[in-house]
Scaffold this motif. Structure first.
Motif, PDB file in Angstrom:
ATOM      1  N   ALA A  43       9.696  49.851  82.139  1.00 51.94           N
ATOM      2  CA  ALA A  43       9.554  48.586  81.427  1.00 51.94           C
ATOM      3  C   ALA A  43       9.663  47.406  82.393  1.00 51.94           C
TER       4      ALA A  43
ATOM      5  N   TYR B   4       5.603  46.569  80.024  1.00 52.95           N
ATOM      6  CA  TYR B   4       5.665  47.135  78.675  1.00 52.95           C
ATOM      7  C   TYR B   4       7.117  47.144  78.207  1.00 52.95           C
ATOM      8  N   ARG B   5       7.319  47.017  76.897  1.00 52.91           N
ATOM      9  CA  ARG B   5       8.678  47.113  76.384  1.00 52.91           C
ATOM     10  C   ARG B   5       9.164  48.560  76.439  1.00 52.91           C
ATOM     11  N   GLN B   6      10.470  48.750  76.553  1.00 55.26           N
ATOM     12  CA  GLN B   6      11.049  50.085  76.591  1.00 55.26           C
ATOM     13  C   GLN B   6      10.808  50.786  75.257  1.00 55.26           C
TER      14      GLN B   6
END
Length: 260
Positions: free
Chosen positions: A189, A194-196
């Motif tokens: 992330a 990108y989000r986790q």
């Protein structure tokens, strides 16, 4: 109409539509038994991707398969298979299936590469030429890619045009499998933006497909398929997916060589 040619084209396009190959499916027989069969061909396919990242791409795909007495068989998507139990209305066996690469993403260092799954499968024919069954696969390459499963119900019949099969299916996996393909770790992330995301495993997709195979002459044939798949469960929330669904479609031509 040459039923043999309809069957050979169906075998190819059904795999690209996400279905299991005819050798593992106990549908009513529509061709004479042969000692060996070899199919070669190719065509254009849209949306064939392990994660759906390239769902709008159209690519040329080569096809090749072979079988011996419909007991031992091999092809590019099912790998190597053996019908350990082969009855008129029931088949069960093992496969060593290719586990496809998830593709490269910037900021990700641990995406699954091409590997292999050990697979057990069983399929039963019900009245009306309806076949139900599924398979369970486990990564055997030491890549920590976990387990995946597939369950399906399908119907097959000969039409005036060719051989038609329709199918509905569901698939899923454990947390190891789904996270390797759809998850985003804390480190990823940070490096990727990108989000986790972490999956608990379970059902990952539901889909339906239709395949039509048409003979041309005595050795050749052409087939087409369409496949719609909706991501489900945790997988649906993965930030790696642009859309929660995917369309696949294609057309492929095949030639058959066989022996008595």
């Amino acid at each position: 109409m040459s039923r043999n040619l309809a069957v050979l084209v169906f075998s190819a396009v059904s795999l690209l539509a996400g279905q299991a190959l005819a050798q593992s499916q106990p549908y009513e027989q529509v061709e004479d038994a042969k000692t060996w069969k070899v199919d070669v061909g190719g065509g254009f396919v849209r949306g064939f991707s392990a994660t759906g990242d390239d769902s709008k791409d159209v690519n040329w795909t080569f096809w090749g398969s072979a079988s011996y007495k419909d007991v031992v068989y091999a092809n590019g998507l099912d790998g190597i298979g053996w019908n350990a139990i082969k009855r008129d209305d029931f088949r069960a066996g093992v496969q060593l299936r290719p586990r496809f690469s998830a593709g490269d993403l910037e900021g990700f260092d641990n995406r699954p590469e091409l590997g292999a799954d050990a697979t057990l499968y069983a399929f039963k024919r019900l009245p009306g030429n309806v076949v139900v069954g599924g398979r369970v696969s486990q990564d055997v390459t030491g890549d920590d890619a976990g387990m995946t499963w597939n369950a399906q119900i399908g119907h097959q019949r000969i039409t005036r045009v060719g051989l038609l099969q329709v199918m509905a299916y569901g698939r899923g996996g454990d947390s190891d499998r789904l996270n390797r393909y759809f998850g985003v770790t804390a480190d990823e992330a940070v490096s990727s933006g990108y989000r986790q995301f972490e999956s608990d495993g379970g059902l990952s997709a539901l889909g339906a497909s239709a395949v039509l195979a048409v003979p041309i002459g005595t050795r050749y044939g052409v087939g087409a398929f369409v496949n719609y798949e909706e991501y489900m469960g945790d997988t649906r929330n993965s930030p790696l997916l642009d859309e929660p669904h995917i369309w696949r479609a294609g057309i492929i031509g095949v030639a058959r060589f066989n022996g008595m």
